[in-house]
Design a protein around this motif. Structure first.
Motif, PDB file in Angstrom:
ATOM      1  N   LYS A  44      -2.396  -5.920  -9.108  1.00  0.00           N
ATOM      2  CA  LYS A  44      -1.041  -5.535  -8.722  1.00  0.00           C
ATOM      3  C   LYS A  44      -1.088  -4.160  -8.062  1.00  0.00           C
ATOM      4  O   LYS A  44      -1.820  -3.278  -8.507  1.00  0.00           O
ATOM      5  CB  LYS A  44      -0.121  -5.478  -9.940  1.00  0.00           C
ATOM      6  N   GLN A  45      -0.281  -4.011  -7.040  1.00  0.00           N
ATOM      7  CA  GLN A  45      -0.148  -2.704  -6.416  1.00  0.00           C
ATOM      8  C   GLN A  45       0.490  -1.764  -7.437  1.00  0.00           C
ATOM      9  O   GLN A  45       1.277  -2.203  -8.274  1.00  0.00           O
ATOM     10  CB  GLN A  45       0.752  -2.807  -5.180  1.00  0.00           C
ATOM     11  N   PRO A  46       0.149  -0.481  -7.395  1.00  0.00           N
ATOM     12  CA  PRO A  46       0.775   0.467  -8.326  1.00  0.00           C
ATOM     13  C   PRO A  46       2.299   0.368  -8.261  1.00  0.00           C
ATOM     14  O   PRO A  46       2.874   0.273  -7.183  1.00  0.00           O
ATOM     15  CB  PRO A  46       0.294   1.822  -7.820  1.00  0.00           C
ATOM     16  N   ILE A  47       2.912   0.358  -9.438  1.00  0.00           N
ATOM     17  CA  ILE A  47       4.366   0.210  -9.528  1.00  0.00           C
ATOM     18  C   ILE A  47       5.069   1.370  -8.841  1.00  0.00           C
ATOM     19  O   ILE A  47       6.002   1.184  -8.082  1.00  0.00           O
ATOM     20  CB  ILE A  47       4.814   0.100 -11.002  1.00  0.00           C
ATOM     21  N   VAL A  48       4.615   2.569  -9.130  1.00  0.00           N
ATOM     22  CA  VAL A  48       5.191   3.737  -8.484  1.00  0.00           C
ATOM     23  C   VAL A  48       4.431   3.941  -7.182  1.00  0.00           C
ATOM     24  O   VAL A  48       3.228   4.191  -7.198  1.00  0.00           O
ATOM     25  CB  VAL A  48       5.058   4.993  -9.375  1.00  0.00           C
ATOM     26  N   PRO A  49       5.109   3.797  -6.062  1.00  0.00           N
ATOM     27  CA  PRO A  49       4.395   3.970  -4.801  1.00  0.00           C
ATOM     28  C   PRO A  49       3.833   5.382  -4.701  1.00  0.00           C
ATOM     29  O   PRO A  49       4.506   6.343  -5.055  1.00  0.00           O
ATOM     30  CB  PRO A  49       5.450   3.724  -3.733  1.00  0.00           C
ATOM     31  N   SER A  50       2.618   5.453  -4.265  1.00  0.00           N
ATOM     32  CA  SER A  50       1.973   6.748  -4.134  1.00  0.00           C
ATOM     33  C   SER A  50       1.243   6.806  -2.809  1.00  0.00           C
ATOM     34  O   SER A  50       0.617   5.846  -2.392  1.00  0.00           O
ATOM     35  CB  SER A  50       0.973   6.952  -5.276  1.00  0.00           C
ATOM     36  N   HIS A  51       1.354   7.956  -2.165  1.00  0.00           N
ATOM     37  CA  HIS A  51       0.607   8.186  -0.945  1.00  0.00           C
ATOM     38  C   HIS A  51      -0.613   9.051  -1.244  1.00  0.00           C
ATOM     39  O   HIS A  51      -1.335   9.416  -0.332  1.00  0.00           O
ATOM     40  CB  HIS A  51       1.486   8.860   0.107  1.00  0.00           C
ATOM     41  N   ASP A  52      -0.817   9.373  -2.519  1.00  0.00           N
ATOM     42  CA  ASP A  52      -1.925  10.218  -2.922  1.00  0.00           C
ATOM     43  C   ASP A  52      -3.194   9.376  -3.019  1.00  0.00           C
ATOM     44  O   ASP A  52      -3.282   8.450  -3.828  1.00  0.00           O
ATOM     45  CB  ASP A  52      -1.626  10.885  -4.271  1.00  0.00           C
ATOM     46  N   ILE A  53      -4.160   9.720  -2.201  1.00  0.00           N
ATOM     47  CA  ILE A  53      -5.384   8.917  -2.097  1.00  0.00           C
ATOM     48  C   ILE A  53      -6.188   8.948  -3.395  1.00  0.00           C
ATOM     49  O   ILE A  53      -6.683   7.918  -3.851  1.00  0.00           O
ATOM     50  CB  ILE A  53      -6.234   9.392  -0.897  1.00  0.00           C
ATOM     51  N   ARG A  54      -6.303  10.114  -4.020  1.00  0.00           N
ATOM     52  CA  ARG A  54      -7.043  10.175  -5.297  1.00  0.00           C
ATOM     53  C   ARG A  54      -6.374   9.321  -6.363  1.00  0.00           C
ATOM     54  O   ARG A  54      -7.044   8.644  -7.136  1.00  0.00           O
ATOM     55  CB  ARG A  54      -7.165  11.616  -5.788  1.00  0.00           C
ATOM     56  N   THR A  55      -5.062   9.343  -6.413  1.00  0.00           N
ATOM     57  CA  THR A  55      -4.333   8.533  -7.391  1.00  0.00           C
ATOM     58  C   THR A  55      -4.599   7.050  -7.161  1.00  0.00           C
ATOM     59  O   THR A  55      -4.878   6.302  -8.100  1.00  0.00           O
ATOM     60  CB  THR A  55      -2.817   8.824  -7.316  1.00  0.00           C
ATOM     61  N   LEU A  56      -4.514   6.634  -5.909  1.00  0.00           N
ATOM     62  CA  LEU A  56      -4.749   5.221  -5.594  1.00  0.00           C
ATOM     63  C   LEU A  56      -6.179   4.805  -5.932  1.00  0.00           C
ATOM     64  O   LEU A  56      -6.405   3.738  -6.504  1.00  0.00           O
ATOM     65  CB  LEU A  56      -4.446   4.938  -4.126  1.00  0.00           C
ATOM     66  N   LEU A  57      -7.145   5.646  -5.598  1.00  0.00           N
ATOM     67  CA  LEU A  57      -8.541   5.330  -5.931  1.00  0.00           C
ATOM     68  C   LEU A  57      -8.723   5.244  -7.444  1.00  0.00           C
ATOM     69  O   LEU A  57      -9.408   4.354  -7.944  1.00  0.00           O
ATOM     70  CB  LEU A  57      -9.484   6.385  -5.353  1.00  0.00           C
ATOM     71  N   GLY A  58      -8.110   6.171  -8.166  1.00  0.00           N
ATOM     72  CA  GLY A  58      -8.199   6.157  -9.625  1.00  0.00           C
ATOM     73  C   GLY A  58      -7.593   4.905 -10.228  1.00  0.00           C
ATOM     74  O   GLY A  58      -8.095   4.371 -11.220  1.00  0.00           O
ATOM     75  N   ARG A  59      -6.540   4.399  -9.615  1.00  0.00           N
ATOM     76  CA  ARG A  59      -5.878   3.202 -10.143  1.00  0.00           C
ATOM     77  C   ARG A  59      -6.666   1.927  -9.876  1.00  0.00           C
ATOM     78  O   ARG A  59      -6.368   0.891 -10.469  1.00  0.00           O
ATOM     79  CB  ARG A  59      -4.464   3.095  -9.595  1.00  0.00           C
ATOM     80  N   LEU A  60      -7.673   2.020  -9.018  1.00  0.00           N
ATOM     81  CA  LEU A  60      -8.585   0.875  -8.874  1.00  0.00           C
ATOM     82  C   LEU A  60      -9.409   0.708 -10.145  1.00  0.00           C
ATOM     83  O   LEU A  60      -9.942  -0.348 -10.408  1.00  0.00           O
ATOM     84  CB  LEU A  60      -9.516   1.064  -7.673  1.00  0.00           C
ATOM     85  N   ASN A  61      -9.501   1.812 -10.918  1.00  0.00           N
ATOM     86  CA  ASN A  61     -10.179   1.801 -12.208  1.00  0.00           C
ATOM     87  C   ASN A  61     -11.606   1.276 -12.093  1.00  0.00           C
ATOM     88  O   ASN A  61     -12.032   0.407 -12.839  1.00  0.00           O
ATOM     89  CB  ASN A  61      -9.374   0.976 -13.228  1.00  0.00           C
TER      90      ASN A  61
END
Length: 123
Positions: free
Chosen positions: A45-62
């Motif tokens: 699932k795409q992160p619920i809270v949209p984020s344009h922060d690249i580190r956050t998105l990479l981290g959410r790939l877990n």
């Protein structure tokens, strides 16, 4: 052609025209689309809270394989994230746009090396 690649190629074209603000914005969008395509490819699932922060998105790939890359490239990944805001509301220098493009290419290489992105592109 994948969306992220269209945006990255457009970013490089705009950079070559000296339009660094536009280049930076397109470059950040390309990085975000690249990461979000991995969410889709893995059925996440795409992160619920949209984020344009690249580190956050990479981290959410877990994915553990990315943790060291994120840690080592914290500042450079923040440059990509900040490009969106700076290009819309501030100024962007040539060096910032250049660094953003370089970092997105490095990000793509890292994702491929860790087998997170399987398509073969040369940029």
């Amino acid at each position: 052609m994948d969306k992220f690649l269209e945006f990255l190629e457009a970013s490089i074209e705009e950079f070559n025209k000296g339009r660094y603000r536009v280049s930076c914005l397109l470059c950040q969008v390309s990085a975000e689309l690249l990461i979000r395509s991995i969410f889709d490819e893995r059925g996440l699932k795409q992160p619920i809270v949209p984020s344009h922060d690249i580190r956050t998105l990479l981290g959410r790939l877990n994915d553990e394989s990315l943790y060291e890359f994120i840690k080592e490239n914290r500042r450079e990944l923040d440059v990509i994230s900040n490009c969106r805001k700076n290009s819309q509301y501030g100024e962007v220098k040539k060096e910032e746009a250049e660094e953003c493009i370089k970092m997105v290419k490095l990000l793509l290489k890292e994702l491929k090396n860790n087998d997170l992105f399987r398509k073969n592109y040369t940029i």
